[in-house]
Design a protein around this motif. Sequence first.
Motif, PDB file in Angstrom:
ATOM      1  N   ARG A 189       0.863  -1.251   0.161  1.00  0.00           N
ATOM      2  CA  ARG A 189       0.085   0.030   0.082  1.00  0.00           C
ATOM      3  C   ARG A 189       0.772   1.473   0.007  1.00  0.00           C
ATOM      4  O   ARG A 189       1.607   1.448   0.942  1.00  0.00           O
ATOM      5  N   THR A 190       0.896   2.096  -1.137  1.00  0.00           N
ATOM      6  CA  THR A 190       1.416   3.489  -1.171  1.00  0.00           C
ATOM      7  C   THR A 190       0.563   4.567  -1.426  1.00  0.00           C
ATOM      8  O   THR A 190      -0.209   4.483  -2.371  1.00  0.00           O
ATOM      9  N   GLY A 191       0.595   5.578  -0.725  1.00  0.00           N
ATOM     10  CA  GLY A 191      -0.171   6.748  -0.786  1.00  0.00           C
ATOM     11  C   GLY A 191      -1.931   6.158  -0.854  1.00  0.00           C
ATOM     12  O   GLY A 191      -2.285   6.948  -1.528  1.00  0.00           O
ATOM     13  N   GLY A 192      -2.270   5.322  -0.162  1.00  0.00           N
ATOM     14  CA  GLY A 192      -3.375   5.035  -0.008  1.00  0.00           C
ATOM     15  C   GLY A 192      -3.660   4.123  -1.163  1.00  0.00           C
ATOM     16  O   GLY A 192      -4.966   3.556  -0.952  1.00  0.00           O
ATOM     17  N   GLN A 193      -2.974   3.637  -1.869  1.00  0.00           N
ATOM     18  CA  GLN A 193      -3.489   2.599  -2.969  1.00  0.00           C
ATOM     19  C   GLN A 193      -2.403   1.519  -2.844  1.00  0.00           C
ATOM     20  O   GLN A 193      -1.469   1.555  -2.361  1.00  0.00           O
ATOM     21  N   THR A 194      -3.043   0.242  -3.167  1.00  0.00           N
ATOM     22  CA  THR A 194      -2.305  -0.847  -3.302  1.00  0.00           C
ATOM     23  C   THR A 194      -1.684  -0.848  -4.789  1.00  0.00           C
ATOM     24  O   THR A 194      -2.099  -0.691  -5.696  1.00  0.00           O
ATOM     25  N   GLY A 195      -0.276  -1.402  -4.712  1.00  0.00           N
ATOM     26  CA  GLY A 195       0.397  -1.703  -5.932  1.00  0.00           C
ATOM     27  C   GLY A 195       0.944  -2.695  -6.268  1.00  0.00           C
ATOM     28  O   GLY A 195       1.342  -3.329  -5.411  1.00  0.00           O
ATOM     29  N   VAL A 196       1.003  -3.080  -7.382  1.00  0.00           N
ATOM     30  CA  VAL A 196       1.536  -4.456  -7.875  1.00  0.00           C
ATOM     31  C   VAL A 196       3.002  -4.688  -7.530  1.00  0.00           C
ATOM     32  O   VAL A 196       3.793  -4.005  -8.021  1.00  0.00           O
ATOM     33  N   ASP A 197       3.350  -5.855  -6.807  1.00  0.00           N
ATOM     34  CA  ASP A 197       4.647  -6.100  -6.403  1.00  0.00           C
ATOM     35  C   ASP A 197       5.400  -6.704  -7.822  1.00  0.00           C
ATOM     36  O   ASP A 197       5.162  -8.210  -7.813  1.00  0.00           O
ATOM     37  N   LEU A 198       5.997  -6.267  -8.430  1.00  0.00           N
ATOM     38  CA  LEU A 198       6.703  -6.714  -9.768  1.00  0.00           C
ATOM     39  C   LEU A 198       7.666  -7.714  -9.629  1.00  0.00           C
ATOM     40  O   LEU A 198       7.564  -8.761 -10.324  1.00  0.00           O
ATOM     41  N   VAL A 199       8.437  -7.799  -8.587  1.00  0.00           N
ATOM     42  CA  VAL A 199       9.359  -8.624  -8.104  1.00  0.00           C
ATOM     43  C   VAL A 199       8.857 -10.229  -7.906  1.00  0.00           C
ATOM     44  O   VAL A 199       9.240 -10.925  -8.220  1.00  0.00           O
ATOM     45  N   ALA A 200       7.660  -9.967  -7.105  1.00  0.00           N
ATOM     46  CA  ALA A 200       7.011 -11.250  -6.664  1.00  0.00           C
ATOM     47  C   ALA A 200       6.263 -11.723  -7.877  1.00  0.00           C
ATOM     48  O   ALA A 200       6.215 -12.876  -8.082  1.00  0.00           O
ATOM     49  N   LEU A 201       5.445 -10.907  -8.727  1.00  0.00           N
ATOM     50  CA  LEU A 201       5.047 -11.283  -9.954  1.00  0.00           C
ATOM     51  C   LEU A 201       5.627 -11.871 -10.942  1.00  0.00           C
ATOM     52  O   LEU A 201       5.388 -13.041 -11.434  1.00  0.00           O
ATOM     53  N   ASN A 202       7.015 -11.575 -10.986  1.00  0.00           N
ATOM     54  CA  ASN A 202       7.786 -12.082 -12.038  1.00  0.00           C
ATOM     55  C   ASN A 202       8.373 -13.393 -11.395  1.00  0.00           C
ATOM     56  O   ASN A 202       8.680 -14.121 -12.567  1.00  0.00           O
ATOM     57  N   GLN A 203       8.050 -13.860 -10.217  1.00  0.00           N
ATOM     58  CA  GLN A 203       8.491 -15.195  -9.974  1.00  0.00           C
ATOM     59  C   GLN A 203       7.320 -16.117  -9.816  1.00  0.00           C
ATOM     60  O   GLN A 203       7.557 -17.445  -9.340  1.00  0.00           O
ATOM     61  N   TYR A 204       6.245 -15.800 -10.320  1.00  0.00           N
ATOM     62  CA  TYR A 204       5.105 -16.731 -10.248  1.00  0.00           C
ATOM     63  C   TYR A 204       5.178 -17.851 -11.140  1.00  0.00           C
ATOM     64  O   TYR A 204       5.570 -17.672 -12.508  1.00  0.00           O
ATOM     65  N   PRO A 205       5.037 -18.959 -10.672  1.00  0.00           N
ATOM     66  CA  PRO A 205       5.314 -20.234 -11.655  1.00  0.00           C
ATOM     67  C   PRO A 205       3.955 -20.478 -12.787  1.00  0.00           C
ATOM     68  O   PRO A 205       3.285 -20.197 -12.566  1.00  0.00           O
ATOM     69  N   ILE A 206       4.540 -20.947 -13.943  1.00  0.00           N
ATOM     70  CA  ILE A 206       3.857 -21.233 -14.823  1.00  0.00           C
ATOM     71  C   ILE A 206       3.921 -22.506 -15.687  1.00  0.00           C
ATOM     72  O   ILE A 206       5.352 -22.773 -15.922  1.00  0.00           O
ATOM     73  N   LEU A 207       3.299 -23.389 -15.590  1.00  0.00           N
ATOM     74  CA  LEU A 207       3.503 -24.571 -16.424  1.00  0.00           C
ATOM     75  C   LEU A 207       3.028 -24.276 -18.192  1.00  0.00           C
ATOM     76  O   LEU A 207       1.909 -24.176 -18.283  1.00  0.00           O
ATOM     77  N   LEU A 208       4.210 -24.121 -19.081  1.00  0.00           N
ATOM     78  CA  LEU A 208       4.152 -23.706 -20.273  1.00  0.00           C
ATOM     79  C   LEU A 208       4.001 -24.874 -21.201  1.00  0.00           C
ATOM     80  O   LEU A 208       4.970 -25.370 -21.521  1.00  0.00           O
ATOM     81  N   PRO A 209       2.821 -25.146 -21.695  1.00  0.00           N
ATOM     82  CA  PRO A 209       2.830 -26.239 -22.877  1.00  0.00           C
ATOM     83  C   PRO A 209       3.443 -25.575 -24.251  1.00  0.00           C
ATOM     84  O   PRO A 209       3.587 -24.549 -24.631  1.00  0.00           O
ATOM     85  N   ASP A 210       3.819 -26.646 -25.113  1.00  0.00           N
ATOM     86  CA  ASP A 210       4.216 -26.002 -26.641  1.00  0.00           C
ATOM     87  C   ASP A 210       2.839 -25.335 -27.262  1.00  0.00           C
ATOM     88  O   ASP A 210       1.805 -25.252 -26.672  1.00  0.00           O
ATOM     89  N   ILE A 211       3.600 -24.544 -28.283  1.00  0.00           N
ATOM     90  CA  ILE A 211       2.599 -23.512 -28.972  1.00  0.00           C
ATOM     91  C   ILE A 211       1.137 -24.226 -29.395  1.00  0.00           C
ATOM     92  O   ILE A 211       0.277 -23.502 -29.428  1.00  0.00           O
ATOM     93  N   ASP A 212       1.403 -25.315 -29.939  1.00  0.00           N
ATOM     94  CA  ASP A 212       0.304 -26.028 -30.609  1.00  0.00           C
ATOM     95  C   ASP A 212      -0.626 -26.100 -29.506  1.00  0.00           C
ATOM     96  O   ASP A 212      -2.038 -26.118 -29.699  1.00  0.00           O
TER      97      ASP A 212
END
Length: 425
Positions: free
Chosen positions: A122-145
């Motif tokens: 929370r900054t200046g009364g607003q919540t802001g996205v934590d980009l460092v944490a977001l970038n580390q979120y896991p994803i199981l990525l399948p092939d393009i097809d």
Amino acid sequence: MKVNKLVIQDVCTFVGGSQPPKSIFSYKCLDGYVRLIQTRDYKTDNFLTYIPENSTNKFCVEKDIMIGRYGPPVFQICRGLKGAYNVALMKAVPKSNIRNDYLYYFLKQETIFQYVDRLSKRTGGQTGVDLVALNQYPILLPDIDSQKEIEHVLLSIDDKINLNNRINTELEGMAKLLYDYWFVQFDFPDKNGKPYKSSGGKMIYNQDLKREIPEGWEVKKLVDEMDVQYGFPFSTKLFNEDEIGKPIIRIRDILNNSVSLFSTEKVDSKYLLEKGDLLVGMDGNFHMNFWDKNDCYLNQRCVRIRKKNTSTTTHFQALFDIKPHIEAREKNVSRTTVGHLSAKDINGLNVLIPSSKELIENTKVFDSILDKIITNRNENQQLTSLRDWLLPMLMNGQVTVKEAEEKVNSFAMAAELNAKYKTNQ
């Protein structure tokens, strides 16, 4: 289906927007200007703002994935607009290993929203996205097809939702067109089937409206013609998001027919909403919309308008009769001031009462149009629930594409049968 275990920074980058000075803002589109997109613009076109195209290098197009950086609610996933975007938004740019649509749906998962919301500072009364944490979120990525197959299922649902939205826009336009012919131009069909005013129908000056209306017509106060009910002042201490108790409808819920809070407080049934009720928010931007759910209760600073058994005025006519006056009240409020409607404002609203039996009978088409709009909205809510349920299941491999397609087809068949049943009623 082969998948790679990655994190979000392996599949996309986030590009923040810019914040041009307000001194260069224009509220009209001028030559060499582009629209400045803010988070709220993905919900309403009431705040169109433009800036010189050469004042920024942060642009987006309709297919770009845009994310609200601040809240509440933080991390809104949006797309569909073209222009420059401000500092409250960031663009998710996919890398070569992920398709744009697949990334869009991946980021829309409720689990990611909860993750980001929990970690947001929370900054200046607003919540802001934590980009460092977001970038580390896991994803199981399948092939393009495989990505193509999964996004195809989800896109097919969204296509149906968008189709229903377009149909509703056309239905609303049809209602407005009929209203303008009958209640503004007064060219409703007379007893001979000819347009009343254009065929020489007698007009009488009305002092309340400061204009001429057809002879025999009346002007009534909205509160006399319709059932008007103000919301209940629910205690905020008893609000919860855990779906315990009654759904409580606040001003912010009106535009999207959304439910975000519940309460265990006991309250009279007169505050209970019905499908088709016309709701008006009394603070801020004075949101107006038809409600599409039953068993919800209206909060304070909102007003509900409903037909009485004796009313000749339909919900659509009431909306179109009062909307210009409420919008005029809104325009008189400065951009830095929150507007308020008072009981005196509501009591001063008028509606037209026609004397023509033929016209009163014809206005039943407004009720038919509203019924179709509510049906499409309810179908969209079911489709949205189906999509949101399938989304993580497809992303995690718990449901195959074939199984998902079968569920979508089953829903479409059930919806078609339900529509046929209603048509035969």
